[in-house]
Design a protein around this motif. Structure first.
Motif, PDB file in Angstrom:
ATOM      1  N   PRO A  36       0.823  -1.211   0.000  1.00 34.86           N
ATOM      2  CA  PRO A  36       0.000   0.000   0.000  1.00 34.86           C
ATOM      3  C   PRO A  36       0.857   1.261   0.000  1.00 34.86           C
ATOM      4  O   PRO A  36       1.888   1.337   0.669  1.00 34.86           O
ATOM      5  N   GLY A  37       0.415   2.235  -0.794  1.00 29.23           N
ATOM      6  CA  GLY A  37       1.097   3.522  -0.832  1.00 29.23           C
ATOM      7  C   GLY A  37       2.315   3.568  -1.727  1.00 29.23           C
ATOM      8  O   GLY A  37       3.006   4.587  -1.772  1.00 29.23           O
ATOM      9  N   THR A  38       2.611   2.481  -2.433  1.00 27.81           N
ATOM     10  CA  THR A  38       3.774   2.461  -3.322  1.00 27.81           C
ATOM     11  C   THR A  38       3.355   2.154  -4.750  1.00 27.81           C
ATOM     12  O   THR A  38       2.265   1.651  -5.000  1.00 27.81           O
ATOM     13  N   ARG A  39       4.253   2.469  -5.685  1.00 27.89           N
ATOM     14  CA  ARG A  39       4.075   2.137  -7.103  1.00 27.89           C
ATOM     15  C   ARG A  39       5.349   1.440  -7.560  1.00 27.89           C
ATOM     16  O   ARG A  39       6.460   1.917  -7.317  1.00 27.89           O
TER      17      ARG A  39
ATOM     18  N   ALA B 288      14.775   7.748   1.915  1.00 29.49           N
ATOM     19  CA  ALA B 288      16.068   7.065   1.932  1.00 29.49           C
ATOM     20  C   ALA B 288      16.715   7.160   3.308  1.00 29.49           C
ATOM     21  O   ALA B 288      17.341   6.197   3.779  1.00 29.49           O
ATOM     22  N   ALA B 289      16.556   8.303   3.979  1.00 34.10           N
ATOM     23  CA  ALA B 289      17.112   8.455   5.327  1.00 34.10           C
ATOM     24  C   ALA B 289      16.405   7.521   6.317  1.00 34.10           C
ATOM     25  O   ALA B 289      17.052   6.912   7.186  1.00 34.10           O
ATOM     26  N   ASN B 290      15.079   7.385   6.186  1.00 33.83           N
ATOM     27  CA  ASN B 290      14.335   6.463   7.052  1.00 33.83           C
ATOM     28  C   ASN B 290      14.792   5.017   6.836  1.00 33.83           C
ATOM     29  O   ASN B 290      14.939   4.244   7.795  1.00 33.83           O
ATOM     30  N   ALA B 291      15.015   4.661   5.560  1.00 38.86           N
ATOM     31  CA  ALA B 291      15.482   3.309   5.267  1.00 38.86           C
ATOM     32  C   ALA B 291      16.851   3.065   5.893  1.00 38.86           C
ATOM     33  O   ALA B 291      17.103   1.987   6.461  1.00 38.86           O
ATOM     34  N   ARG B 292      17.703   4.048   5.831  1.00 34.04           N
ATOM     35  CA  ARG B 292      19.043   3.888   6.401  1.00 34.04           C
ATOM     36  C   ARG B 292      18.981   3.724   7.912  1.00 34.04           C
ATOM     37  O   ARG B 292      19.739   2.942   8.498  1.00 34.04           O
ATOM     38  N   GLU B 293      18.076   4.465   8.560  1.00 30.94           N
ATOM     39  CA  GLU B 293      17.911   4.317  10.005  1.00 30.94           C
ATOM     40  C   GLU B 293      17.466   2.899  10.373  1.00 30.94           C
ATOM     41  O   GLU B 293      17.789   2.390  11.453  1.00 30.94           O
ATOM     42  N   ARG B 294      16.759   2.256   9.461  1.00 27.67           N
ATOM     43  CA  ARG B 294      16.314   0.878   9.707  1.00 27.67           C
ATOM     44  C   ARG B 294      17.363  -0.149   9.266  1.00 27.67           C
ATOM     45  O   ARG B 294      17.152  -1.349   9.428  1.00 27.67           O
ATOM     46  N   GLY B 295      18.450   0.342   8.649  1.00 24.93           N
ATOM     47  CA  GLY B 295      19.543  -0.557   8.313  1.00 24.93           C
ATOM     48  C   GLY B 295      19.667  -0.923   6.858  1.00 24.93           C
ATOM     49  O   GLY B 295      20.347  -1.898   6.525  1.00 24.93           O
ATOM     50  N   VAL B 296      19.034  -0.149   5.943  1.00 24.53           N
ATOM     51  CA  VAL B 296      19.122  -0.437   4.513  1.00 24.53           C
ATOM     52  C   VAL B 296      19.475   0.855   3.769  1.00 24.53           C
ATOM     53  O   VAL B 296      18.824   1.885   3.967  1.00 24.53           O
ATOM     54  N   ALA B 297      20.475   0.796   2.922  1.00 28.93           N
ATOM     55  CA  ALA B 297      20.861   1.945   2.104  1.00 28.93           C
ATOM     56  C   ALA B 297      20.229   1.835   0.724  1.00 28.93           C
ATOM     57  O   ALA B 297      20.368   0.812   0.045  1.00 28.93           O
ATOM     58  N   ILE B 298      19.493   2.883   0.310  1.00 27.40           N
ATOM     59  CA  ILE B 298      18.923   2.988  -1.030  1.00 27.40           C
ATOM     60  C   ILE B 298      19.196   4.408  -1.526  1.00 27.40           C
ATOM     61  O   ILE B 298      19.732   5.244  -0.790  1.00 27.40           O
TER      62      ILE B 298
ATOM     63  N   THR C  59      16.910 -10.354   0.288  1.00 31.08           N
ATOM     64  CA  THR C  59      15.663 -10.682   0.988  1.00 31.08           C
ATOM     65  C   THR C  59      15.570  -9.936   2.308  1.00 31.08           C
ATOM     66  O   THR C  59      14.520  -9.357   2.641  1.00 31.08           O
ATOM     67  N   ARG C  60      16.644  -9.929   3.074  1.00 31.61           N
ATOM     68  CA  ARG C  60      16.624  -9.220   4.363  1.00 31.61           C
ATOM     69  C   ARG C  60      16.364  -7.733   4.153  1.00 31.61           C
ATOM     70  O   ARG C  60      15.563  -7.124   4.868  1.00 31.61           O
ATOM     71  N   GLY C  61      17.026  -7.163   3.164  1.00 28.36           N
ATOM     72  CA  GLY C  61      16.809  -5.748   2.898  1.00 28.36           C
ATOM     73  C   GLY C  61      15.404  -5.436   2.421  1.00 28.36           C
ATOM     74  O   GLY C  61      14.783  -4.453   2.848  1.00 28.36           O
ATOM     75  N   LEU C  62      14.872  -6.280   1.545  1.00 30.80           N
ATOM     76  CA  LEU C  62      13.518  -6.049   1.026  1.00 30.80           C
ATOM     77  C   LEU C  62      12.459  -6.160   2.113  1.00 30.80           C
ATOM     78  O   LEU C  62      11.476  -5.391   2.126  1.00 30.80           O
ATOM     79  N   LEU C  63      12.625  -7.095   3.025  1.00 32.66           N
ATOM     80  CA  LEU C  63      11.651  -7.226   4.113  1.00 32.66           C
ATOM     81  C   LEU C  63      11.665  -5.994   5.007  1.00 32.66           C
ATOM     82  O   LEU C  63      10.609  -5.539   5.480  1.00 32.66           O
ATOM     83  N   ILE C  64      12.837  -5.436   5.241  1.00 28.78           N
ATOM     84  CA  ILE C  64      12.916  -4.198   6.022  1.00 28.78           C
ATOM     85  C   ILE C  64      12.228  -3.065   5.277  1.00 28.78           C
ATOM     86  O   ILE C  64      11.448  -2.299   5.863  1.00 28.78           O
TER      87      ILE C  64
ATOM     88  N   ARG D  59       9.904  -3.310   2.997  1.00 28.37           N
ATOM     89  CA  ARG D  59       8.461  -3.565   2.970  1.00 28.37           C
ATOM     90  C   ARG D  59       7.820  -3.078   4.261  1.00 28.37           C
ATOM     91  O   ARG D  59       6.781  -2.393   4.234  1.00 28.37           O
ATOM     92  N   GLY D  60       8.443  -3.402   5.393  1.00 33.11           N
ATOM     93  CA  GLY D  60       7.912  -2.926   6.668  1.00 33.11           C
ATOM     94  C   GLY D  60       7.893  -1.413   6.743  1.00 33.11           C
ATOM     95  O   GLY D  60       6.936  -0.819   7.268  1.00 33.11           O
ATOM     96  N   MET D  61       8.923  -0.770   6.241  1.00 28.60           N
ATOM     97  CA  MET D  61       8.949   0.692   6.249  1.00 28.60           C
ATOM     98  C   MET D  61       7.822   1.271   5.414  1.00 28.60           C
ATOM     99  O   MET D  61       7.114   2.202   5.858  1.00 28.60           O
ATOM    100  N   PHE D  62       7.630   0.753   4.193  1.00 29.95           N
ATOM    101  CA  PHE D  62       6.573   1.286   3.344  1.00 29.95           C
ATOM    102  C   PHE D  62       5.180   1.022   3.965  1.00 29.95           C
ATOM    103  O   PHE D  62       4.291   1.883   3.875  1.00 29.95           O
ATOM    104  N   GLU D  63       5.010  -0.123   4.574  1.00 27.21           N
ATOM    105  CA  GLU D  63       3.725  -0.401   5.241  1.00 27.21           C
ATOM    106  C   GLU D  63       3.495   0.563   6.390  1.00 27.21           C
ATOM    107  O   GLU D  63       2.361   1.063   6.580  1.00 27.21           O
TER     108      GLU D  63
END
Length: 380
Positions: free
Chosen positions: A303-306, A330-340, A364-369, A371-375
């Motif tokens: 939800p909320g993504t394209r 991108a900053a939020n993702a990095r705080e959760r441990g994933v760089a994009i 897989t580990r990065g994508l699950l993180i 996914r949780g962020m986008f949710e």
């Protein structure tokens, strides 16, 4: 005391291009870098070692080793294409070196260069460094070329620059799009700079058409290629430019003054890559295809993504809601441990780019993180 400062043009490039490192700390999963995780194929490494042992340790020809340039010319002038000779080819320090040489040789101060975005940011940076004016033209909602917008920006311009397959979107332009671009270029006298670094990373059923295969483009196309992506040779720093001989001669002057001739033994390795077995390339593509499917399985429909399935490259361009900027996401993702990478870096605000050029377990580990962020973003 005299204080030396950069020119205004360089300062402007710095303002546009200074970004966080693509190599995050060890505890951060990197889905940011456009670097294959594969080792360079063995036969290429072997050719390099043999060249060194045979004495290939001296200066090479200033525009590239003759046998490599001839092989590249034969490939560029393949079946159904206009014939090309070695004087159509400049071997350069990576695709970046070829881009820099081509743009700095052809763009004068005040020249306008049309750049459909989102796309690789180096084109605009180099145009600014040359004193030119990047004219950023948004692509269509499906991230394909908006030919009407390109045509509207074309009068008086010097060049149009495209990345196909496109970094960061993964879009592969159709033959019809490229023919439309040719018609615009012919009508307005534009050079066409085409960066096809990912041409061997294209997924079925999409078909790839090179600008080299488009009739009527031979005398105006500046084709830039690299060994980095196809052969996992990022650290070897070898690319090349194919263009009309007068453009190649001018670009060679720029490249020689900036960097000098390329590493001699590396050119032996590149020739082995070009003429040797291509099965490693097919194996890498199969693995990228599996990783692409993993990205779509874990992120499509959040939800909320394209997210559109990338036609090529090893990037996915994920659209997000307007509440946050792409830098903030991108900053939020990095705080959760994933760089994009933020989409604004590529002229695509409202999206972020992730790379699947890493092993499936890490991916897989990065994508699950993510996914949780986008949710979580969708529930705020």
């Amino acid at each position: 005391m005299t204080v030396f400062t950069s020119s205004d043009r360089v300062q402007e490039v710095l303002r546009h291009s200074l970004r966080p490192s693509t190599r995050p700390p060890a505890d951060v999963i990197s889905l940011a870098s456009g670097e294959p995780d594969f080792a360079t194929p063995e036969h290429i490494r072997t050719a390099h070692a043999a060249a060194v042992e045979a004495g290939a340790t001296h200066y090479a020809a200033w525009n590239g080793a003759p046998d490599l340039r001839e092989a590249l010319a034969r490939q560029a002038g393949g079946p159904g294409r206009p014939g090309r000779a070695a004087d159509h080819v400049l071997v350069a320090h990576g695709g970046s070196g070829a881009l820099a040489a081509a743009i700095l040789a052809c763009v004068d101060p005040g020249d306008r260069v049309v750049i459909p975005v989102p796309t690789y940011s180096l084109y605009a940076d180099l145009v600014r460094m040359a004193g030119g004016e990047p004219v950023l033209v948004p692509q269509r909602d499906d991230l394909h070329l908006d030919l009407d917008a390109v045509a509207a920006a074309a009068p008086g311009a010097r060049m149009v620059a495209i990345c196909n397959p496109c970094n960061p979107t993964g879009v592969v332009y159709s033959a019809e799009e490229l023919e439309g671009l040719r018609d615009i270029a012919e009508r307005h006298g534009l050079l066409v700079l085409a960066d096809e670094a990912y041409d061997q990373i294209v997924y079925d059923p999409r078909r790839f058409t090179s600008v080299l295969d488009v009739p009527g483009l031979a005398e105006r196309v500046l084709y830039v290629q690299t060994f980095s992506k196809t052969y996992a040779m990022t650290g070897w720093r070898i690319g090349y430019l194919v263009a009309p001989p007068d453009v190649v001669a001018a670009a060679a002057v720029v490249h020689t003054r900036m960097a000098g001739p390329l590493n001699t033994a590396v050119q032996h390795a590149a020739l082995a890559a070009l003429t040797g077995p291509q099965e490693p390339v097919r194996r890498m593509l199969d693995e990228y295809r599996a990783r692409r499917e993993l990205v779509m399985r874990l992120l499509d429909g959040v939800p909320g993504t394209r997210l559109r399935a990338p036609d090529g490259t090893f990037y996915a361009f994920v659209g997000h809601g307007p509440r946050l900027t792409s830098v903030q996401v991108a900053a939020n993702a990095r705080e959760r441990g994933v760089a994009i990478r933020p989409g604004s870096e590529f002229g695509g605000e409202g999206s972020v780019r992730l790379s699947f050029a890493t092993d499936r377990e890490t991916l897989t580990r990065g994508l699950l993180i993510l996914r949780g962020m986008f949710e979580d973003m969708a529930t705020v």
